[in-house]
Write a protein that holds these residues in place. Structure first.
Motif, PDB file in Angstrom:
ATOM      1  N   VAL A   1       0.654  -1.513   0.040  1.00 32.84           N
ATOM      2  CA  VAL A   1      -0.028  -0.123   0.456  1.00 32.84           C
ATOM      3  C   VAL A   1       0.901   1.342  -0.110  1.00 32.84           C
ATOM      4  O   VAL A   1       2.410   1.108   0.101  1.00 32.84           O
ATOM      5  N   PRO A   2       0.208   2.328  -0.322  1.00 32.13           N
ATOM      6  CA  PRO A   2       1.012   3.678  -0.466  1.00 32.13           C
ATOM      7  C   PRO A   2       1.907   3.771   0.937  1.00 32.13           C
ATOM      8  O   PRO A   2       1.163   3.226   1.953  1.00 32.13           O
TER       9      PRO A   2
ATOM     10  N   ASP B   1       2.543  -6.422   4.895  1.00 32.63           N
ATOM     11  CA  ASP B   1       3.790  -5.719   4.976  1.00 32.63           C
ATOM     12  C   ASP B   1       4.103  -3.738   5.968  1.00 32.63           C
ATOM     13  O   ASP B   1       2.600  -3.440   6.532  1.00 32.63           O
ATOM     14  N   THR B   2       4.934  -3.641   5.630  1.00 36.25           N
ATOM     15  CA  THR B   2       5.400  -2.434   6.906  1.00 36.25           C
ATOM     16  C   THR B   2       4.187  -1.442   6.693  1.00 36.25           C
ATOM     17  O   THR B   2       3.976  -0.944   7.410  1.00 36.25           O
ATOM     18  N   ALA B   3       3.803  -0.849   5.467  1.00 33.96           N
ATOM     19  CA  ALA B   3       3.011   0.138   5.532  1.00 33.96           C
ATOM     20  C   ALA B   3       1.673  -0.176   6.201  1.00 33.96           C
ATOM     21  O   ALA B   3       0.752   1.014   6.042  1.00 33.96           O
TER      22      ALA B   3
ATOM     23  N   SER C   1       8.099   3.037   7.306  1.00 37.98           N
ATOM     24  CA  SER C   1       9.009   4.525   6.650  1.00 37.98           C
ATOM     25  C   SER C   1       8.130   6.017   7.190  1.00 37.98           C
ATOM     26  O   SER C   1       7.533   5.356   7.584  1.00 37.98           O
ATOM     27  N   ALA C   2       9.220   7.035   7.259  1.00 38.56           N
ATOM     28  CA  ALA C   2       8.998   7.586   7.721  1.00 38.56           C
ATOM     29  C   ALA C   2       8.034   8.428   6.505  1.00 38.56           C
ATOM     30  O   ALA C   2       6.833   9.460   7.460  1.00 38.56           O
TER      31      ALA C   2
ATOM     32  N   GLU D   1       4.523   9.718   7.777  1.00 40.19           N
ATOM     33  CA  GLU D   1       4.239  10.845   6.533  1.00 40.19           C
ATOM     34  C   GLU D   1       2.381  10.789   6.493  1.00 40.19           C
ATOM     35  O   GLU D   1       1.255  11.372   6.275  1.00 40.19           O
ATOM     36  N   ILE D   2       2.147  10.111   5.579  1.00 38.32           N
ATOM     37  CA  ILE D   2       1.009   9.338   4.936  1.00 38.32           C
ATOM     38  C   ILE D   2      -0.271   9.988   5.728  1.00 38.32           C
ATOM     39  O   ILE D   2      -1.711   9.829   6.159  1.00 38.32           O
ATOM     40  N   TYR D   3      -0.194   8.249   6.724  1.00 34.20           N
ATOM     41  CA  TYR D   3      -1.205   8.145   7.716  1.00 34.20           C
ATOM     42  C   TYR D   3      -1.139   8.971   8.812  1.00 34.20           C
ATOM     43  O   TYR D   3      -1.766   8.315   9.860  1.00 34.20           O
ATOM     44  N   GLY D   4      -0.538   9.550   8.737  1.00 29.06           N
ATOM     45  CA  GLY D   4      -0.790  10.407  10.164  1.00 29.06           C
ATOM     46  C   GLY D   4      -0.274  10.396  11.067  1.00 29.06           C
ATOM     47  O   GLY D   4      -0.808  10.878  12.280  1.00 29.06           O
ATOM     48  N   LEU D   5       0.964   9.491  11.130  1.00 28.66           N
ATOM     49  CA  LEU D   5       1.025   9.025  12.386  1.00 28.66           C
ATOM     50  C   LEU D   5       2.200   9.832  12.950  1.00 28.66           C
ATOM     51  O   LEU D   5       3.499  10.616  12.109  1.00 28.66           O
TER      52      LEU D   5
END
Length: 401
Positions: free
Chosen positions: A122-123, A239-241, A260-261, A265-269
């Motif tokens: 996933v992204p 997977d990680t994402a 990953s960093a 950013e993508i998931y607001g964590l």
């Protein structure tokens, strides 16, 4: 303008058939240039897949199918007839397959803005990061399974696919080697990506509040020392994402994710800790796959990937590898995989009992372009020991950064 038909590798490499039909001194006993011998039969055993040299299999291997008898003798249609027919059937010329190109896939003028690249996950996945490193402005297309990325390319849904093939910590990804032979895609590039794992959590959560951590099994193993110090329970994810996505979507305050960093950013964590991997030099190598190969070049360093099986006999693997050493070609990767069909062989010996061994497929990466005569001579020499040879790709070398 009509696209020219792909020329055989002998022409693609800017060497005539007469030049490359001679056996070089490394394949026979030493001597002067006057001892070079023209071997027409060997040239007929090679075929060109879009400008990349490959040997026609005499025995089907894996999903290889034997060629129909008389195929090589089929008459070639007149070029003018083909032009007339194409004008009638193809109203949109942009829909036609594009001719092969020597363009470097990593330095296209558009920065990949019109390239669609499939990846598994996933992204925010590392495979997506590898795609963006190769084509900075490409459109990334997530797939749920690795094999789905192959099919997406084969069905013309995307232009390229990204395939993780090995990691500096965990080694080779064997399943993906099997997929390379099962599908008829070509390697057109590689990406070496530094993997920097981060511990992610919901906004406002402190690291000490985390009781469980989700991630891919390999990522969890690569961060084992750090996670053991935290005393958390490790839970596997696809997977990680996707682990980061689960933490964000379910609002799990006591659960973190190793990803990953960019995933944060993508998931607001929040990033609770950076570089949590045990080994700082954690590099994953990815392959870029396409329907058609690129024409090998010599301007920048190239790498060639091949797969082959060997005839039976003592020292045959040593002889096969020696064809590269004799010509100063460096091998960067050797991987063996058992054949899926008729792989187990039994040896009967009345005095010592019976023994068993596997017939293997050998995957090799070597640092040379198929446009170089030394690589072509090495492949011709390897033909003497191999039952089957296939060139999976010849592509520019990438450096981790």
């Amino acid at each position: 303008m009509m696209a020219l038909k792909a020329a055989p590798i002998w022409a693609c490499a800017k060497y005539s058939c007469t030049q490359l039909g001679f056996a070089d001194l490394g394949t026979r006993r030493s001597g002067s240039g006057s001892n070079l011998r023209f071997d027409l039969d060997k040239i007929r055993n090679w075929e060109c897949c879009g400008g990349v040299l490959t040997k026609r299999a005499k025995t089907p291997v894996e999903d290889e199918k034997p060629m129909a008898p008389g195929l090589d003798d089929a008459p070639v249609e007149n070029d003018q007839t083909n032009v007339t027919e194409s004008r009638g059937f193809h109203r949109d010329l942009n829909s036609l397959p594009r001719p092969l190109s020597t363009t470097d896939p990593f330095c296209s003028p558009s920065d990949g803005s019109k390239v669609r690249v499939a990846y598994q996950g996933v992204p925010g996945a590392y495979s997506e990061a590898a795609a963006l490193k190769a084509y900075p402005k490409c459109e990334t297309v997530p797939c749920d399974q690795i094999e789905a990325t192959f099919k997406a390319v084969e069905l013309w849904l995307v232009d390229k696919a990204v395939l993780p093939i090995e990691n500096s910590v965990d080694g080779s990804i064997h399943r993906n080697y099997d997929l390379l032979l099962r599908h008829r895609l070509h390697i057109v590039g590689e990406v070496q990506l530094f993997v920097n794992h981060c511990l992610l959590g919901l906004q406002g959560v402190r690291k000490e509040e985390i009781k469980r951590v989700l991630s891919h099994p390999q990522a969890l193993a690569q961060c084992e020392m750090t996670l053991n110090k935290l005393g958390v329970v490790k839970v596997n994810a696809d997977d990680t994402a996707s682990a980061a996505q689960i933490v964000a979507s379910d609002g799990l305050r006591n659960t973190g994710a190793v990803a990953s960093a960019r995933a944060a950013e993508i998931y607001g964590l929040d990033i609770l800790a950076k570089r949590v991997q045990d080994d700082c030099d954690n590099i994953t190598r990815f392959l870029i796959l396409a329907r058609e190969p690129i024409i090998p070049g010599t301007v920048r360093p190239h790498k060639t990937s091949i797969v082959f099986t060997l005839k039976e006999g003592p020292g045959v693997l040593f002889k096969a590898l020696a064809v590269f050493a004799l010509r100063g070609i460096n091998l960067t990767k050797i991987e063996s995989r058992p054949q899926r069909k008729d792989s187990l062989r039994v040896i009967d010996d009345s005095s010592k009992g019976s023994g068993k061994y596997f017939e293997c497929l050998f995957y090799i990466d070597f640092e040379a372009s198929m446009a170089e005569p030394r690589a072509q001579y090495a492949m011709g020499h390897l033909q003497e020991f191999a039952k089957f040879i296939r060139v999976i790709g010849c592509y520019p070398v990438d450096i981790a950064q």
